[in-house]
Design an enzyme around this catalytic site. Structure first.
Site, short mmCIF file in Angstrom:
data_model
loop_
_atom_site.label_atom_id
_atom_site.label_comp_id
_atom_site.label_asym_id
_atom_site.label_seq_id
_atom_site.Cartn_x
_atom_site.Cartn_y
_atom_site.Cartn_z
N GLU A 46 0.83 -1.20 0.00
CA GLU A 46 0.00 0.00 0.00
C GLU A 46 0.88 1.26 0.00
O GLU A 46 1.95 1.29 0.60
CB GLU A 46 -0.93 -0.04 1.20
CG GLU A 46 -1.84 -1.27 1.13
CD GLU A 46 -2.93 -1.34 2.20
OE1 GLU A 46 -3.87 -2.11 2.00
OE2 GLU A 46 -2.85 -0.63 3.23
N CYS A 68 3.70 8.38 1.07
CA CYS A 68 4.22 7.42 2.06
C CYS A 68 4.40 6.08 1.34
O CYS A 68 3.44 5.50 0.84
CB CYS A 68 3.23 7.32 3.22
SG CYS A 68 3.71 6.11 4.45
N CYS A 74 6.56 -7.13 7.08
CA CYS A 74 7.73 -6.71 7.85
C CYS A 74 8.14 -7.85 8.77
O CYS A 74 7.29 -8.50 9.37
CB CYS A 74 7.43 -5.46 8.67
SG CYS A 74 8.90 -4.78 9.48
N CYS A 99 6.89 -5.22 15.78
CA CYS A 99 6.46 -4.17 16.71
C CYS A 99 5.03 -4.47 17.17
O CYS A 99 4.17 -4.81 16.35
CB CYS A 99 6.59 -2.81 16.06
SG CYS A 99 8.28 -2.45 15.56
N CYS A 154 1.72 -2.57 15.52
CA CYS A 154 1.74 -2.26 14.08
C CYS A 154 0.98 -3.32 13.29
O CYS A 154 1.25 -4.52 13.42
CB CYS A 154 3.19 -2.19 13.61
SG CYS A 154 3.35 -1.94 11.82
N GLY A 204 6.91 -2.11 6.00
CA GLY A 204 8.26 -2.64 5.99
C GLY A 204 9.30 -1.75 6.64
O GLY A 204 9.05 -0.59 6.98
N GLU A 205 10.48 -2.32 6.82
CA GLU A 205 11.59 -1.63 7.46
C GLU A 205 12.63 -1.29 6.37
O GLU A 205 13.35 -2.19 5.90
CB GLU A 205 12.18 -2.54 8.55
CG GLU A 205 13.51 -2.10 9.12
CD GLU A 205 13.54 -0.63 9.55
OE1 GLU A 205 12.71 -0.21 10.36
OE2 GLU A 205 14.43 0.10 9.06
N SER A 252 12.31 6.30 7.60
CA SER A 252 11.91 6.00 8.97
C SER A 252 12.35 4.58 9.32
O SER A 252 12.09 3.64 8.58
CB SER A 252 10.39 6.11 9.10
OG SER A 252 9.97 5.69 10.37
N SER A 310 11.78 5.42 15.00
CA SER A 310 10.59 5.00 15.76
C SER A 310 11.04 4.61 17.15
O SER A 310 11.51 3.49 17.37
CB SER A 310 9.92 3.83 15.05
OG SER A 310 9.49 4.24 13.78
N LEU A 311 10.88 5.52 18.08
CA LEU A 311 11.42 5.31 19.43
C LEU A 311 10.37 4.65 20.34
O LEU A 311 10.57 3.55 20.84
CB LEU A 311 11.87 6.65 19.99
CG LEU A 311 12.72 6.62 21.24
CD1 LEU A 311 13.99 5.82 21.04
CD2 LEU A 311 13.06 8.04 21.70
N HIS A 312 9.30 5.35 20.60
CA HIS A 312 8.11 4.81 21.29
C HIS A 312 8.27 4.47 22.77
O HIS A 312 7.28 4.13 23.43
CB HIS A 312 7.55 3.58 20.56
CG HIS A 312 7.34 3.80 19.10
ND1 HIS A 312 6.74 4.92 18.58
CD2 HIS A 312 7.67 3.03 18.03
CE1 HIS A 312 6.71 4.83 17.26
NE2 HIS A 312 7.27 3.72 16.91
N ASN A 325 -3.07 4.42 16.05
CA ASN A 325 -4.16 4.11 15.12
C ASN A 325 -4.57 2.67 15.33
O ASN A 325 -3.79 1.76 15.01
CB ASN A 325 -3.69 4.32 13.67
CG ASN A 325 -3.35 5.77 13.40
OD1 ASN A 325 -4.14 6.66 13.71
ND2 ASN A 325 -2.17 6.02 12.86
N CYS A 342 -0.68 5.79 9.76
CA CYS A 342 0.55 5.12 10.17
C CYS A 342 0.25 3.78 10.82
O CYS A 342 -0.55 3.69 11.74
CB CYS A 342 1.25 5.95 11.25
SG CYS A 342 2.45 7.05 10.62
#
Ligand SMILES: C[S@@+](CC[C@H](N)C(=O)[O-])C[C@H]1O[C@@H](n2cnc3c(N)ncnc32)[C@H](O)[C@@H]1O
Ligand code: SF4
Length: 365
Positions: free
Chosen positions: A96, A109, A116, A120, A123, A163-164, A195, A217-219, A294, A337
């Site tokens: 997507e 984006c 992935c 996480c 996600c 994906g990463e 990212s 992406s810390l979180h 989200n 996201c």
């Protein structure tokens, strides 16, 4: 299904690659420049329509190469102007791509992998499992389609879809080079953002070969919590991630790391954690994006209430860290996201494992 072609695809090549391709066919390098320009600047994907290439070169290209793009399978427009495209790849899998308009900005984006492999906890892509890396043509093909659909090059590209990107290093870097090329999409380096969830060695590698903006992406402000939310942290903990990020922006006063921090209700959104975050970011030129979580079907996290997000933002801002709360865009079409899913033929057996893990979700704080 027809067999997948193995002929070289010029959309997998940067400018130098297109030049090498035509040189290998016995023609001068400048024809490679023209080929590259036709593909990206003019959006022409038919060799015969590339009228300033010699007829003999066009014939040679038709014989030896093949232009393959992802195909737009579905278009989902959202009331806020966001558009999600579902793109089908030559092997039938789907990724997507999202277009996010905002005033004069038009951001695309882009996905970098089919699914992935990192897991996480919050996600939707992670739930799909993983099949393979996208190749260059599949990454730049998303930008190609967006430029045609919108009748203009995007002003910004973020590698923040499925994906990463640092786990697909070579293809991601080549695609980002094409995005910045004056003969292609002409994006300034600060308008291309990669990212990452924090693949430390590849942050150092990226610094060697590219100047794009880096979002991380810390979180979580501690290893204990980040180990659970972003499991790659068990391999590359904060003590390794933070110096790598500091190194990435060193030597250029205008550069900052953008830290992404998904606000999860009762998990990472307290004022005590805001203070821990402030300490963690000390000495690193930073801006922080707070992202409202989200939700997606099957997720068991909650979205932090707006007043808690604002208190967290205010605490960071008061310490001098530029902090924004990101608006959620395209959520009713599942384009926000972490909501992107596509169609992934999982090779990891993830789905079975995720169900087990959600029962033993760790306690946090
Ligand atoms: C989908 S990832 C892709 C890029 C890269 N793999 C990464 O993790 O940075 C892009 C951003 O979306 C965030 N994200 C993932 N799931 C989310 C969710 N459910 N709600 C809000 N943001 C989410 C990620 O943490 C990351 O900051
Ligand atoms: S947040 Fe990024 S790294 Fe983590 S699972 Fe999703 S796509 Fe992969």
């Amino acid at each position: 299904m027809s067999a997948i072609s193995t002929k070289p695809n010029p959309l997998d090549l940067d400018l130098a690659g297109c030049e090498s391709l035509v040189i290998a066919l016995g023609f001068k390098a400048f024809h490679g420049r023209n080929l590259f320009k036709w593909l990206h600047k003019h959006g022409v994907v038919d060799f015969d329509a590339m009228t300033d290439l010699p007829k003999t070169l066009r014939t040679a290209l038709l014989d030896t190469a093949e232009i393959r793009l992802p195909r737009i399978l579905q278009t989902h427009p959202s009331a806020d102007g966001t558009i999600k495209w579902v793109m089908e790849l030559t092997d039938g899998q789907r990724v997507e791509t999202v277009f996010i308009p905002e005033g004069k900005r038009s951001t695309i984006c882009v996905s970098s992998q089919v699914g992935c492999a990192l897991e996480c906890a919050f996600c939707a892509t992670a739930r799909q499992g993983f099949n393979r890396n996208l190749n260059v043509s599949e990454i730049i093909g998303q930008v190609w389609h967006a430029a045609r659909q919108l009748d203009a090059s995007p002003t910004n590209v973020v590698m923040m879809g499925m994906g990463e990107p640092l786990a697909n290093f070579e293809a991601a870097v080549t695609a980002m080079d094409i995005m910045q090329d004056d003969l292609a999409y002409m994006l300034a380096k600060h308008r291309v953002t990669l990212s990452t969830s924090g693949i430390v060695p590849n942050i150092y590698r990226l610094r060697e070969v590219s100047d794009v903006s880096l979002a991380v992406s810390l979180h979580a402000p501690t290893d204990a919590l980040r180990d659970e939310l972003v499991p790659i942290n068990r391999k590359y903990p904060l003590a390794e991630l933070m110096p790598a990020c500091k190194h990435y922006v060193a030597g250029d006063k205008r550069r900052k790391i953008t830290w992404e921090y998904v606000m999860l209700d009762g998990i990472n959104d307290s004022l005590a954690q805001a203070k821990q975050l402030i300490r963690l970011l000390e000495g690193i030129p930073s801006k922080v994006n707070l992202i409202p979580f989200n939700p997606f079907t099957g997720s068991d996290f909650g979205t932090s209430p707006p007043e808690r997000v604002e208190a967290f933002r205010e605490r960071l801002a008061r310490s001098g860290i530029f902090t924004m709360t990101r608006k959620t865009r395209g959520d009713e079409i599942a384009a926000a996201c972490g909501q992107l899913v596509g169609r992934v033929e999982d090779r990891t057996g993830r789905l079975g494992r995720v169900r087990i893990e959600t029962h033993s979700r760790v306690s946090v704080r």
